[in-house]
Design a protein around this motif. Structure first.
Motif, PDB file in Angstrom:
ATOM      1  N   SER A 502       7.788  16.745 -24.529  1.00 20.10           N
ATOM      2  CA  SER A 502       7.562  16.291 -23.152  1.00 20.10           C
ATOM      3  C   SER A 502       6.621  15.103 -23.145  1.00 20.10           C
ATOM      4  N   ASP A 503       6.450  14.531 -21.938  1.00 22.37           N
ATOM      5  CA  ASP A 503       5.532  13.396 -21.795  1.00 22.37           C
ATOM      6  C   ASP A 503       4.249  13.792 -21.076  1.00 22.37           C
ATOM      7  N   GLY A 504       4.036  15.093 -20.875  1.00 23.17           N
ATOM      8  CA  GLY A 504       2.794  15.557 -20.260  1.00 23.17           C
ATOM      9  C   GLY A 504       2.674  15.248 -18.787  1.00 23.17           C
ATOM     10  N   ARG A 505       3.820  15.036 -18.094  1.00 22.26           N
ATOM     11  CA  ARG A 505       3.763  14.692 -16.669  1.00 22.26           C
ATOM     12  C   ARG A 505       4.711  15.577 -15.856  1.00 22.26           C
ATOM     13  N   PRO A 506       4.366  16.848 -15.663  1.00 13.50           N
ATOM     14  CA  PRO A 506       5.195  17.677 -14.772  1.00 13.50           C
ATOM     15  C   PRO A 506       5.172  17.101 -13.373  1.00 13.50           C
ATOM     16  N   ASN A 507       6.343  16.932 -12.792  1.00 15.56           N
ATOM     17  CA  ASN A 507       6.409  16.272 -11.490  1.00 15.56           C
ATOM     18  C   ASN A 507       7.728  16.629 -10.818  1.00 15.56           C
ATOM     19  N   ASP A 508       7.671  17.363  -9.714  1.00 15.12           N
ATOM     20  CA  ASP A 508       8.888  17.789  -9.032  1.00 15.12           C
ATOM     21  C   ASP A 508       8.759  17.557  -7.539  1.00 15.12           C
ATOM     22  N   LEU A 509       9.666  16.764  -7.015  1.00 13.47           N
ATOM     23  CA  LEU A 509       9.709  16.534  -5.572  1.00 13.47           C
ATOM     24  C   LEU A 509      10.219  17.791  -4.896  1.00 13.47           C
ATOM     25  N   VAL A 510       9.447  18.333  -3.981  1.00 15.47           N
ATOM     26  CA  VAL A 510       9.805  19.589  -3.331  1.00 15.47           C
ATOM     27  C   VAL A 510      10.789  19.338  -2.200  1.00 15.47           C
ATOM     28  N   VAL A 511      11.807  20.156  -2.126  1.00 16.12           N
ATOM     29  CA  VAL A 511      12.734  20.100  -1.009  1.00 16.12           C
ATOM     30  C   VAL A 511      12.178  20.968   0.110  1.00 16.12           C
ATOM     31  N   ASN A 512      11.847  20.365   1.224  1.00 13.48           N
ATOM     32  CA  ASN A 512      11.243  21.100   2.338  1.00 13.48           C
ATOM     33  C   ASN A 512      12.342  21.591   3.270  1.00 13.48           C
ATOM     34  N   ARG A 513      12.705  22.836   3.166  1.00 11.25           N
ATOM     35  CA  ARG A 513      13.768  23.376   3.988  1.00 11.25           C
ATOM     36  C   ARG A 513      13.202  24.460   4.897  1.00 11.25           C
ATOM     37  N   PRO A 514      13.979  24.933   5.863  1.00  5.02           N
ATOM     38  CA  PRO A 514      13.474  25.958   6.781  1.00  5.02           C
ATOM     39  C   PRO A 514      12.967  27.191   6.041  1.00  5.02           C
ATOM     40  N   ASP A 530      -0.357  24.733 -13.398  1.00  2.00           N
ATOM     41  CA  ASP A 530       0.695  25.754 -13.460  1.00  2.00           C
ATOM     42  C   ASP A 530       1.352  25.783 -14.835  1.00  2.00           C
ATOM     43  N   THR A 531       1.647  24.604 -15.397  1.00  4.91           N
ATOM     44  CA  THR A 531       2.283  24.539 -16.712  1.00  4.91           C
ATOM     45  C   THR A 531       1.365  25.096 -17.791  1.00  4.91           C
ATOM     46  N   ALA A 532       0.073  24.739 -17.722  1.00  9.65           N
ATOM     47  CA  ALA A 532      -0.900  25.260 -18.697  1.00  9.65           C
ATOM     48  C   ALA A 532      -1.023  26.777 -18.588  1.00  9.65           C
ATOM     49  N   SER A 533      -1.009  27.287 -17.362  1.00 12.11           N
ATOM     50  CA  SER A 533      -1.080  28.731 -17.150  1.00 12.11           C
ATOM     51  C   SER A 533       0.128  29.431 -17.755  1.00 12.11           C
ATOM     52  N   GLU A 534       1.294  28.826 -17.631  1.00 14.69           N
ATOM     53  CA  GLU A 534       2.513  29.408 -18.194  1.00 14.69           C
ATOM     54  C   GLU A 534       2.458  29.429 -19.721  1.00 14.69           C
ATOM     55  N   VAL A 535       1.913  28.347 -20.311  1.00 16.29           N
ATOM     56  CA  VAL A 535       1.758  28.294 -21.775  1.00 16.29           C
ATOM     57  C   VAL A 535       0.849  29.416 -22.250  1.00 16.29           C
ATOM     58  N   LYS A 561      -4.603  19.504 -21.688  1.00 14.36           N
ATOM     59  CA  LYS A 561      -4.846  20.599 -20.747  1.00 14.36           C
ATOM     60  C   LYS A 561      -3.725  21.629 -20.814  1.00 14.36           C
ATOM     61  N   ILE A 562      -2.510  21.174 -21.025  1.00 14.58           N
ATOM     62  CA  ILE A 562      -1.363  22.075 -21.038  1.00 14.58           C
ATOM     63  C   ILE A 562      -1.293  22.874 -22.331  1.00 14.58           C
ATOM     64  N   PHE A 563      -1.420  22.208 -23.480  1.00  8.76           N
ATOM     65  CA  PHE A 563      -1.165  22.859 -24.769  1.00  8.76           C
ATOM     66  C   PHE A 563      -2.416  23.145 -25.597  1.00  8.76           C
TER      67      PHE A 563
END
Length: 592
Positions: A502-514, A530-535, A561-563
């Motif tokens: 990976s490139d160390g940049r978790p990034n997800d555009l959230v879909v805001n739905r009802p 969150d990613t570090a916690s999962e690791v 921080k993640i790994f």
């Protein structure tokens, strides 16, 4: 929460800034109907870069045909050109083509250009220097010359730079097109004419052919659809970023996409169309979603596929792009075949030696087994009964590895390198006889797409599937790690290893739905934590997790921080086997 006055002020600021930029552009071009893309967000970083870009675009529209130039770029991309490289060359050629014309007419442009070039060098010099390819060296030389009239470069680069400077005498748009095309075929892809076509063949592509491939289906990184008109508009912009994902990341951070219930119904078929059909039964996939998509990922879904090339619904532009990317990945492998084979052999041998050492019989002193003559004197004289040697059999079949690859849009500029690294790793594990699975992940809308390249016990031929690696959209690393670990934990082997490229940049555009449960944007510290916690959670379950980092140095801190200490920084392809092999050997030894 931001109050209404602050929001209004921001909107007023952007509106005023856009008016200023367009007035400048219209004044220079003399065309008050001209509409081009202006990067207003970069104004905060450097007003000079943004202002000079407006001047440059206006000048090009005045002295040349932006439509003719834009159509050439679109056709070149259609024929298989690499977008970032082509855009970078186009930027430099446009600059030189308008330089003399605009500075003679407007003396202040020369000062503005110098300040803009100074800011560009401050911002991009390290990245360009690390790239160390002919196009990057040309750009550094052009920027240096624009600052003080001199530059430092080797003979070969100087020849290219002087040819670039000759564009200051360009008389028409075809002069600019010929230079861009010549530079691309010479410096970026020397095989382009032979494999894809000459300039004449590129220009002969009909607009009907472009429309036939439905360019509006092309996925950009903001989860929207780009029309042919939009692509041409972007192609005409002389500030097309060399790393477009950085620009898209700014857009991602700005907010969320609001979609309707009708969009939600169409979403699954859209995912199928652009990522390939799923190999997993719908009920099994739904069970996985209920079990894995929890907590901050509760409004997300998983989608398992073998990719659009193997699960094509119809041959849309995404399919064509994936096919061409695969061809470019294979070409990059052929260009680096010798060093790749060396890496596979070296890493495979490191792993085989470690496993053979684990498989050798071990002997210990025991109270039964083969008698040790030298200890027989103890019989009847001491209470020590350990007079024998006992052999213990070791077993090297208790290791299994998952390789998980970040396939988000931020990897696009280096996807050929990631494909090669994934192939080297998979082929080396095959050579060592270690069962392993290889997956990639990206997220689109509320789906995290898990693309499978090979399963644990597939034959060696499956390693070549890594050449189909392509990147797009966003990345929800925490959920992808959780999904990969679910299959890994189900394996019977005692020792489990997860390697994350990976490139160390978790990034997800959230879909805001009802009724969305987790409307927070998955980016920045929120996503890293969150990613570090999962690791950490996976390590507590007995999975050894290694991060293999191939991103930019500014993202190293997030990777740490993640790994933690268990991540490998790959600076050069030649060190890949040594760096990754050292970690894997350590895992094998620690589990001994």
């Amino acid at each position: 929460m931001q109050d209404r006055s602050q929001i209004y002020s921001e909107e007023e600021y952007r509106y005023e800034l856009e008016n200023r930029m367009k007035n400048l552009l219209w004044t220079v071009s003399g065309d008050y109907d001209l509409d081009v893309n202006l990067d207003l967000d970069s104004f905060r970083e450097s007003q000079y870069i943004t202002l000079y870009d407006a001047v440059k675009q206006g000048a090009f529209a005045r002295y040349f045909s932006k439509d003719e130039f834009g159509m050439y770029l679109v056709k070149k991309l259609y024929m298989g050109a690499d977008e970032p490289s082509l855009a970078g060359l186009a930027q430099m050629c446009v600059d030189q083509a308008v330089l003399q014309k605009i500075t003679v007419e407007r003396k202040g442009v020369s000062t503005l250009r110098k300040k803009a070039f100074g800011d560009i060098l401050d911002r991009d010099f390290d990245r360009l220097a690390r790239r160390n390819d002919p196009v990057a060296r040309m750009k550094i030389a052009m920027l240096q010359q624009g600052l003080d009239g001199t530059y430092t470069a080797g003979k070969m680069v100087r020849e290219q730079v002087e040819e670039l400077f000759s564009l200051q005498n360009a008389e028409d748009t075809m002069d600019v097109i010929r230079k861009v095309d010549g530079f691309y075929n010479r410096l970026v892809d020397p095989h382009f004419e032979k494999e894809h076509g000459t300039l004449e063949q590129v220009l002969s592509v009909r607009e009907a052919d472009l429309k036939k491939f439905d360019w509006q289906d092309f996925l950009d990184e903001n989860a929207t659809e780009a029309s042919l008109e939009e692509m041409m508009r972007q192609a005409n912009s002389s500030t097309l970023p060399e790393d477009e994902e950085e620009a898209e990341e700014k857009k991602h951070r700005a907010g969320k996409i609001l979609i309707t219930e009708e969009d939600i119904k169409k979403m699954y078929s859209y995912i199928e169309l652009h990522f390939g059909t799923s190999y997993m039964d719908a009920r099994e996939q739904e069970r996985l979603n209920r079990r894995i998509c929890r907590g901050i990922h509760a409004d997300c879904k998983l989608y398992f596929t073998e990719g659009i090339l193997k699960g094509c619904v119809r041959e849309n532009n995404t399919y064509v792009l994936a096919k061409r990317t695969s061809e470019m990945n294979e070409r990059f492998y052929r260009q680096n075949q010798r060093i790749s084979r060396h890496n596979i052999a070296a890493l495979g041998d490191i792993l085989k030696r470690s496993l053979q050492a684990r498989n050798e019989d071990d002997t210990q002193i025991s109270d039964y087994g083969t008698v040790i003559p030298q200890k027989l004197w103890k019989v009847g004289r001491t209470s020590d009964t350990k007079l024998f040697l006992k052999q213990f059999k070791k077993n090297n079949s208790d290791f299994v590895v998952d390789v998980l690859i970040d396939a988000s849009g931020s990897q696009r500029s280096r996807q050929h390198m990631i494909a090669l690294q994934g192939y080297i790793l998979s082929a080396a594990l095959t050579r060592a006889g270690i069962p392993h699975r290889v997956l990639s992940f990206c997220s689109f809308w509320d789906y995290t797409v898990m693309r499978r390249f090979r399963e644990y016990n597939d034959p060696a031929e499956a390693d070549w599937n890594l050449m189909e690696f392509t990147s797009s959209s966003n990345n929800r690393d925490g959920l992808a790690l959780r999904a990969a670990a679910d299959g890994l934990l189900a394996r019977p082997e005692e020792n489990k290893v997860l390697i994350v490229l990976s490139d160390g940049r978790p990034n997800d555009l959230v879909v805001n739905r009802p009724n969305a449960k987790n409307p927070a944007v998955y980016t920045g510290d929120y996503a890293v934590k969150d990613t570090a916690s999962e690791v950490r959670r996976l390590r507590s379950q007995g999975i050894s997790v290694l991060g293999v980092f191939a991103g930019e140095e500014q993202d190293l801190q997030a990777e740490r921080k993640i790994f933690g200490k268990d991540f490998a920084y790959i600076r050069e392809l030649s060190t890949f086997a040594h760096v990754v092999g050292r970690y894997l050997r350590k895992q094998l030894d620690e589990q001994d």
